[in-house]
Write a protein that holds these residues in place. Structure first.
Motif, PDB file in Angstrom:
ATOM      1  N   PRO A 160      33.092   5.674 -47.474  1.00  0.00           N
ATOM      2  CA  PRO A 160      32.626   5.026 -46.245  1.00  0.00           C
ATOM      3  C   PRO A 160      32.412   3.518 -46.413  1.00  0.00           C
ATOM      4  O   PRO A 160      32.103   3.050 -47.513  1.00  0.00           O
ATOM      5  CB  PRO A 160      31.305   5.733 -45.948  1.00  0.00           C
ATOM      6  N   THR A 161      32.570   2.778 -45.307  1.00  0.00           N
ATOM      7  CA  THR A 161      32.263   1.338 -45.345  1.00  0.00           C
ATOM      8  C   THR A 161      30.779   1.144 -45.614  1.00  0.00           C
ATOM      9  O   THR A 161      30.386   0.336 -46.430  1.00  0.00           O
ATOM     10  CB  THR A 161      32.616   0.680 -43.999  1.00  0.00           C
ATOM     11  N   PHE A 162      29.960   1.921 -44.879  1.00  0.00           N
ATOM     12  CA  PHE A 162      28.512   1.933 -45.101  1.00  0.00           C
ATOM     13  C   PHE A 162      28.103   3.395 -45.264  1.00  0.00           C
ATOM     14  O   PHE A 162      28.660   4.272 -44.594  1.00  0.00           O
ATOM     15  CB  PHE A 162      27.778   1.292 -43.910  1.00  0.00           C
ATOM     16  N   VAL A 163      27.139   3.657 -46.134  1.00  0.00           N
ATOM     17  CA  VAL A 163      26.794   5.038 -46.490  1.00  0.00           C
ATOM     18  C   VAL A 163      26.422   5.860 -45.255  1.00  0.00           C
ATOM     19  O   VAL A 163      26.782   7.024 -45.145  1.00  0.00           O
ATOM     20  CB  VAL A 163      25.641   5.062 -47.531  1.00  0.00           C
ATOM     21  N   GLY A 164      25.725   5.213 -44.304  1.00  0.00           N
ATOM     22  CA  GLY A 164      25.273   5.954 -43.123  1.00  0.00           C
ATOM     23  C   GLY A 164      26.257   5.907 -41.967  1.00  0.00           C
ATOM     24  O   GLY A 164      25.870   6.172 -40.833  1.00  0.00           O
ATOM     25  N   PRO A 184      28.268   6.686 -39.062  1.00  0.00           N
ATOM     26  CA  PRO A 184      28.280   7.923 -38.271  1.00  0.00           C
ATOM     27  C   PRO A 184      29.694   8.359 -37.883  1.00  0.00           C
ATOM     28  O   PRO A 184      29.873   9.449 -37.357  1.00  0.00           O
ATOM     29  CB  PRO A 184      27.468   7.559 -37.020  1.00  0.00           C
ATOM     30  N   TYR A 201      31.993   8.035 -53.759  1.00  0.00           N
ATOM     31  CA  TYR A 201      31.703   6.616 -53.961  1.00  0.00           C
ATOM     32  C   TYR A 201      32.290   6.123 -55.281  1.00  0.00           C
ATOM     33  O   TYR A 201      31.905   5.083 -55.783  1.00  0.00           O
ATOM     34  CB  TYR A 201      30.184   6.376 -53.941  1.00  0.00           C
TER      35      TYR A 201
END
Lengths: 253, 165
Positions: free
Chosen positions: B51-55, B57, B84
């Motif tokens: 993911p670009t950012f862990v969270g 959506p 990751y």
């Protein structure tokens, strides 16, 4: 797997901190003093809840219940978050000061975990620390704007927040019975090491931003959260946070 | 059903070009650089994304879209792995992806070397008029990967895809 209990305890503490801190931040959605701050607190909340999900996923891979069940279905005494993240914040100065105190600690923690002997955690930490840099960047901006560059009123309110929160902030580093094992196994350097690196970072930043740092040695850290003893604010938070999920835990969202 | 061994990496990547980021649909997931590995074996294709950012959506939607798109290649067994091991960095955006962003009024993320520092966010070039006389209004925007700016020359608000590493 060796050191399993120690590792799981660490993961639960970190995940619960991220979840509860994220939830508290999300309470500012729609209510922050300016639109940009509304977006910032909502975004940081989303990041933190994402970190919690990633950590609960690691726990799930170790045999714990699914992430949603970890987040929403446990009893109060099963959570291991520190008291700092549980506190309700009606005052934006308190929210900002907690943000600085907490995210500087998160930065130290994830930086250390990049070297963790538990590889899935090291890989996650390597990723998360980039996001934490933005959180610290945001905290720094407001420490300065309301401190050295602020007014007498803003400085006084931020200072009062710092005085209120420092014992709770020290409670983030409540010693764990597993600290020694985590350190020896190379999984995590232990709470004492993190606390001392945090103080090295945060004290100069607070001072250069115009605040008086309370005498750390004279303070009694507010502890108990890591053993499942929480403040009176925590059960009401859980009631609100979990109410929808608990209506139908097996629902597909 | 085709045996997966008839498939090549090129075929899988070409199919993945059709899978777009639901939050910024001009970007394919290949141009975003979130595909970190494709493994083809006898009975299955495994696609690893990060993911670009862990969270983020959008991750579940992207996962489903990958499985759906590859099923059109008659691959019986598709696995989408999220990890990751190769963390996403904004430097992974392709040149084509950067151009696609600029065309819809999104400043592409500044490239960086070595350690990423968020101060890099303070400088952005306006995607409308090219001016560097811009100001960061918020390091956070409508999605985790977006920051908000204002251009003092053409008086236009714009967004930048955030640098991160």
């Amino acid at each position: 797997m060796e050191h399993r209990a120690a590792l799981e305890d660490l993961l639960v503490r970190m995940a619960d901190d991220a979840l509860i801190y994220g939830h508290r931040n999300s309470e500012w959605t729609g209510l922050a003093p300016i639109l940009e701050e509304d977006i910032a607190f909502s975004s940081i909340a989303q990041d933190k809840i994402g970190h919690a999900l990633a950590l609960y996923t690691l726990l799930h891979q170790l045999g714990h219940p699914k992430p949603d069940h970890m987040a929403f279905m446990r009893q109060e005494h099963q959570y291991r978050c520190c008291h700092l993240v549980e506190l309700p914040t009606q005052d934006y100065a308190v929210a900002l000061m907690r943000h600085a105190l907490f995210d500087y600690a998160e930065r130290v923690r994830y930086e250390a975990l990049r070297e963790s002997a538990y590889k899935p955690l090291a890989e996650l930490a390597n990723k998360v620390r980039g996001e934490i840099k933005y959180h610290v960047f945001h905290a720094n901006t407001w420490l300065r704007l309301l401190g050295s560059e602020g007014t007498d009123e803003s400085r006084a309110r931020m200072q009062a927040a710092l005085d209120l929160l420092m014992p709770y902030a020290l409670g983030m580093f409540e010693p764990s019975p597993y600290d020694d094992e985590l350190w020896r196994s190379g999984i995590f350097p232990g709470e004492n090491a993190i606390r001392s690196r945090w103080l090295d970072d945060i004290v100069p930043v607070l001072e250069s931003s115009g605040y008086r740092v309370p005498s750390i040695e004279a303070l009694e850290p507010t502890v108990g959260g890591r053993r499942g003893y929480h403040t009176e604010h925590f059960q009401p938070l859980l009631d609100e946070m979990t109410i929808v999920f608990r209506l139908d835990p097996d629902a597909e969202w | 059903m085709k045996p997966a061994t008839m498939l090549t990496h090129e075929m899988v990547y070409a199919a993945l070009e059709d899978v777009h980021d639901p939050e910024i649909p001009v970007l394919s997931i290949v141009d975003m650089g979130i595909v970190t590995d494709v493994t083809i074996s006898d009975s299955r294709v495994a696609v690893t994304i990060t993911p670009t950012f862990v969270g983020c959506p959008a991750l579940d939607a992207i996962r489903t879209a990958i499985a759906h798109r590859l099923s059109a290649l008659s691959i019986a067994n598709v696995e989408v792995i999220v990890d990751y091991a190769t963390p996403w960095s904004s430097n992974r955006l392709s040149e084509r992806g950067r151009q696609a962003l600029a065309e819809i009024g999104f400043a592409p993320p500044p490239r960086f070397e070595g350690e990423f520092e968020p101060d890099i966010l303070l400088n952005a070039q306006c995607p409308y008029c090219g001016s560097s006389h811009t100001v960061l209004r918020s390091p956070f925007g409508p999605a985790l990967c977006r920051a908000i700016y204002y251009c003092n020359d053409c008086h236009q608000a714009f967004e930048q895809f955030k640098a991160i590493g």
